[in-house]
Design an enzyme around this catalytic site. Structure first.
Site, PDB file in Angstrom:
ATOM      1  N   CYS A   1       0.349  -1.496   0.040  1.00  0.00           N
ATOM      2  CA  CYS A   1      -0.417   0.742   0.038  1.00  0.00           C
ATOM      3  C   CYS A   1       1.196   1.037   0.023  1.00  0.00           C
ATOM      4  CB  CYS A   1      -0.947  -0.320   1.412  1.00  0.00           C
ATOM      5  SG  CYS A   1      -2.310  -0.817   1.085  1.00  0.00           S
ATOM      6  N   GLU A  59       7.428 -15.573 -10.251  1.00  0.00           N
ATOM      7  CA  GLU A  59       6.722 -14.725  -9.456  1.00  0.00           C
ATOM      8  C   GLU A  59       6.277 -13.808 -10.699  1.00  0.00           C
ATOM      9  OE1 GLU A  59       8.285 -12.289  -5.683  1.00  0.00           O
ATOM     10  OE2 GLU A  59      10.501 -13.020  -6.667  1.00  0.00           O
ATOM     11  N   LYS A  91      12.088 -16.847  -8.419  1.00  0.00           N
ATOM     12  CA  LYS A  91      11.380 -15.506  -9.710  1.00  0.00           C
ATOM     13  C   LYS A  91      10.815 -16.609 -10.445  1.00  0.00           C
ATOM     14  CE  LYS A  91      13.602 -13.256  -8.223  1.00  0.00           C
ATOM     15  NZ  LYS A  91      13.444 -12.232  -7.161  1.00  0.00           N
ATOM     16  N   ASN A 143      -2.475   2.352   5.126  1.00  0.00           N
ATOM     17  CA  ASN A 143      -1.426   0.969   5.239  1.00  0.00           C
ATOM     18  C   ASN A 143      -1.341   0.116   6.666  1.00  0.00           C
ATOM     19  OD1 ASN A 143       0.157  -0.819   4.398  1.00  0.00           O
ATOM     20  ND2 ASN A 143       2.118   1.088   4.208  1.00  0.00           N
ATOM     21  N   GLY A 144      -1.256  -1.169   6.133  1.00  0.00           N
ATOM     22  CA  GLY A 144      -1.414  -2.161   7.488  1.00  0.00           C
ATOM     23  C   GLY A 144      -2.385  -2.414   8.069  1.00  0.00           C
ATOM     24  N   GLU A 148      16.182 -19.865  -5.463  1.00  0.00           N
ATOM     25  CA  GLU A 148      15.630 -18.295  -5.917  1.00  0.00           C
ATOM     26  C   GLU A 148      15.163 -17.902  -7.444  1.00  0.00           C
ATOM     27  OE1 GLU A 148      14.811 -14.855  -4.918  1.00  0.00           O
ATOM     28  OE2 GLU A 148      16.287 -14.250  -7.242  1.00  0.00           O
ATOM     29  N   HIS A 186      14.206 -37.934  -3.620  1.00  0.00           N
ATOM     30  CA  HIS A 186      12.978 -38.430  -2.824  1.00  0.00           C
ATOM     31  C   HIS A 186      11.459 -38.182  -3.297  1.00  0.00           C
ATOM     32  CE1 HIS A 186      16.124 -39.825  -0.703  1.00  0.00           C
ATOM     33  NE2 HIS A 186      17.138 -38.789  -0.541  1.00  0.00           N
ATOM     34  N   TRP A 244      -2.922  -2.961  -1.347  1.00  0.00           N
ATOM     35  CA  TRP A 244      -2.236  -3.985  -2.244  1.00  0.00           C
ATOM     36  C   TRP A 244      -3.381  -4.406  -1.307  1.00  0.00           C
ATOM     37  CZ3 TRP A 244      -1.204  -8.180   0.828  1.00  0.00           C
ATOM     38  CH2 TRP A 244      -0.743  -9.708   0.250  1.00  0.00           C
ATOM     39  N   ARG A 265       4.511  -0.605  -5.032  1.00  0.00           N
ATOM     40  CA  ARG A 265       4.069  -1.463  -3.341  1.00  0.00           C
ATOM     41  C   ARG A 265       2.698  -1.860  -3.518  1.00  0.00           C
ATOM     42  NH1 ARG A 265       7.194   0.910   0.567  1.00  0.00           N
ATOM     43  NH2 ARG A 265       5.306   0.202   1.800  1.00  0.00           N
ATOM     44  N   LYS A 278       5.372  -4.614  -3.422  1.00  0.00           N
ATOM     45  CA  LYS A 278       7.519  -4.448  -3.164  1.00  0.00           C
ATOM     46  C   LYS A 278       7.465  -4.755  -1.454  1.00  0.00           C
ATOM     47  CE  LYS A 278      11.526  -4.530  -4.249  1.00  0.00           C
ATOM     48  NZ  LYS A 278      11.752  -5.103  -4.938  1.00  0.00           N
TER      49      LYS A 278
END
Ligand code: G6P
Length: 611
Positions: A2, A491, A488, A99-100, A484, A507, A73, A27, A606
């Protein structure tokens, strides 16, 4: 998470707010809204989708010298116009952005409903504005706000305007970042500096529990005990240019191309220490805890997302070269379980934004237990940077692309420096640390060689873009890069990908392998190369396709894999820098080949400032 921006001053607020929203859009970007004070009344516009949708709804000639804006968001309530911020009270006299997460919102909503308040959204935020309205019936606005935030449980960054005091802008913070830009005859409140730096470089950081009362002539800040507090004004050295694309089609590509400089900037003035015997002090940010560092017996790294994977790479480095037992834990897990940390433990937070809620709370928990808290943080002045005992800044510059890339390279660099610092205090000889530091200095030009060859990766991305599942596999230093790389591509390209330790493949994940399920092997020539090869054989035997990252000169691998991307030779501890860049470019090109907005992937944000 946000974006908040608020303006008060002599200019028209609308262009400042709109520009701020565009800069903060990374954001959160599922809806947006703006409120302006116009002739003692508040006018609000809201729209679902990107800021550009909101822009279409507002006549640019709308005037007002005071206003607030928000890019959302979603947490409580789907992305919709009625759930978009700003939210208003029943009387339409107060407008608020948040925001929160307000944890006791259901309880407050019930109470306020009984008192006759009517709610028009599903958000937790809306209770705050009605709560202030209720309390302001018998109090001044400031008193009502002070009492309202006292009644809130959870986290908030708030910016508020009221038609009753049309020349004022209020804000309050607990757990969600909020900063105040101090200009000449004007003030801008924002959730991060990128919305402020084109207007002023002078910044005041609000602390938890603080409330700011701002007018065009000045501001007063009150602490949680309602005492006026004097605040230091900081100068940020973030330039407007740094937050622009500078000719790149996306921030993500720009930031991947900044990886060599991110490493150089992380090492500048620090790596010298390890190159000559009288090479200067340890990194400046650690000087104040130099003696305490000598006494620690264990490191616990806490982080989220990409920063967590950097931490995992750090574990391999720290244990190999400093001998310190190191654990890595998701910050969200660390904070809620019984752990055994004490004053001999250093808890190291890794965070690009320095605001990630779980990482911040993990550090607070570690402090309570008496641990030494350290930070590897990119954003100067962020909450984690301020709350840790000591730390090393990344100096990677602002990272705008939602998926982290250059921050990862930077974090790896700092982790090597930290390893060398702790290693020299323990078992690492000068010649060993010098050899590592010398090789580390060569990393930026090796990343540049990979970037020059970007078209090879682009072609492969096009070739493989139609696959909907991937296994990313690597051993030892390449294992965190497998994780990673898988993150990526997930995302950016919305492709299902799993990162695994290559030895674990047999396994379970091997059951998935067939000609439609390719594997991305990170296989530099290192001490576990032969073992990694065995994994490739197992995939091949089941008709799985293989795309591999291998060290330049390894021609033999071509007999086994379908495609290969070569990286320059490097010591095994540093090959991760190089293979990470390959996985980042690959994800970028798959995402763009599929036509996605890679800078703003769906559902992500973000800076995650909620739990
Ligand atoms: C979000 C971002 C990721 C990032 C993670 C941790 O999920 O989308 O890119 O890695 O948060 O953020 P931090 O700022 O603490 O590194």
């Amino acid at each position: 998470m946000c974006g908040i921006v608020g303006y008060i001053g002599k200019r028209n607020a609308l262009p400042v707010l709109m520009d701020g929203l565009k800069r903060l859009e990374y954001r959160g970007y599922d809806s947006a809204g703006i409120s302006l004070v116009q002739k003692k009344r508040i006018k609000t516009w809201r729209a679902v989708g990107r800021v550009s949708e909101l822009e279409k709804k507002i006549n640019i000639e709308e005037m007002g010298n005071v206003g607030i804006a928000h890019t959302r968001w979603a947490t409580h309530g789907e992305p919709s116009e009625k759930n978009a911020h700003p939210h208003s009270d029943c009387g339409k006299n107060i407008s608020l952005v948040h925001n929160g997460i307000i944890e006791n919102y259901a309880e407050l909503k019930k109470l306020l409903s009984k008192k006759g308040h009517r709610f028009s959204s599903e958000t937790d935020t809306e209770v705050v504005v009605h709560l202030i309205e209720e309390l302001a019936k018998k109090k001044t606005f400031m008193e009502a706000l002070t009492e309202a935030v006292r009644l809130l449980e959870g986290t908030y960054g708030l910016a508020i305007i009221t038609s009753k005091e049309p020349g004022k802008l209020y804000c309050a913070r607990k757990g969600s970042p909020l900063i105040l830009g101090v200009g000449t005859d004007e003030f801008i409140v924002a959730s991060d500096a990128s919305a402020i730096v084109s207007h002023t470089k002078k910044i005041v950081y609000l602390e938890d529990g603080e409330i700011a009362e701002i007018s065009p002539d000045g501001f007063n800040i009150f602490n949680a005990k309602n005492h006026k507090t004097a605040k230091q004004i900081f100068e940020v050295n973030l330039t407007d240019e740094q937050v622009k694309k500078q000719g790149f089609p996306h921030f993500m590509l720009k930031e991947i191309f900044q990886q060599p400089d991110a490493v150089r900037n992380a090492l500048r003035g620090r790596v010298e220490k390890f190159l000559s015997e009288d090479g200067g002090p340890i990194p400046g940010g650690l000087l104040c805890v130099e003696k305490r560092l000598k006494k620690i017996r264990r490191i616990v790294i806490v982080a989220c997302g990409t920063s967590y994977y950097a931490g995992l790479a750090g574990k391999y480095l720290l244990e190999e070269f400093s001998g310190l037992p190191t654990e890595v834990e998701s910050a969200s897990e660390f904070r809620y379980r019984k752990n055994t940390i004490d004053e001999h433990t250093a808890v190291l937070a890794i965070s690009q934004s320095g605001e990630t809620a779980d990482t911040l709370e993990a550090i607070r928990e570690a402090k309570l237990k008496g641990a030494l808290t350290l930070g590897i943080v990119n954003t100067v002045g962020s909450t984690i940077a301020r709350e840790t005992d000591a730390g090393i800044y990344c100096h990677a510059g602002p990272e705008i692309g939602v998926a982290s890339t250059k921050a990862f390279s930077s974090q790896l660099s700092i982790l090597v420096l930290l390893t060398l610092t702790l290693g020299r205090q323990r078992r690492l000889s000068f010649s060993e640390s010098k050899a590592l530091a010398t090789e580390l200095q060569k990393i930026p030009e090796k990343i540049e060689a990979i970037l020059r060859d970007k078209n090879t990766i682009k072609k492969l991305a096009k070739k493989y873009a139609h696959f909907s599942d991937w296994l990313y596999l690597g051993r030892k230093y390449s294992f965190p890069i497998a994780l990673e790389g898988a993150l990526k591509i997930k995302e950016i390209s919305y492709v299902h990908a799993e990162g695994y330790a290559a030895g674990e493949m047999k396994h379970g994940p091997i059951a998935l392998i067939d000609e439609k399920f390719p594997s991305f092997f990170i296989a530099p020539t290192d001490s576990v190369y032969e073992k990694t090869m065995s994994g490739m054989q197992e995939v091949k035997a089941r008709k799985g396709k293989i795309l591999a990252v291998a060290t330049a000169g390894n021609k033999k691998i071509k007999d086994l894999v379908d495609d290969v991307v070569y990286i320059p030779a490097a010591p095994e501890a540093f090959s991760s820098f190089l293979s990470a860049t390959v996985t980042h470019l690959f994800a970028y090109y798959v995402g763009t080949a599929k036509g996605y907005d890679v800078d703003r992937p769906r559902n992500l944000a973000k800076s995650v400032t909620v739990e």
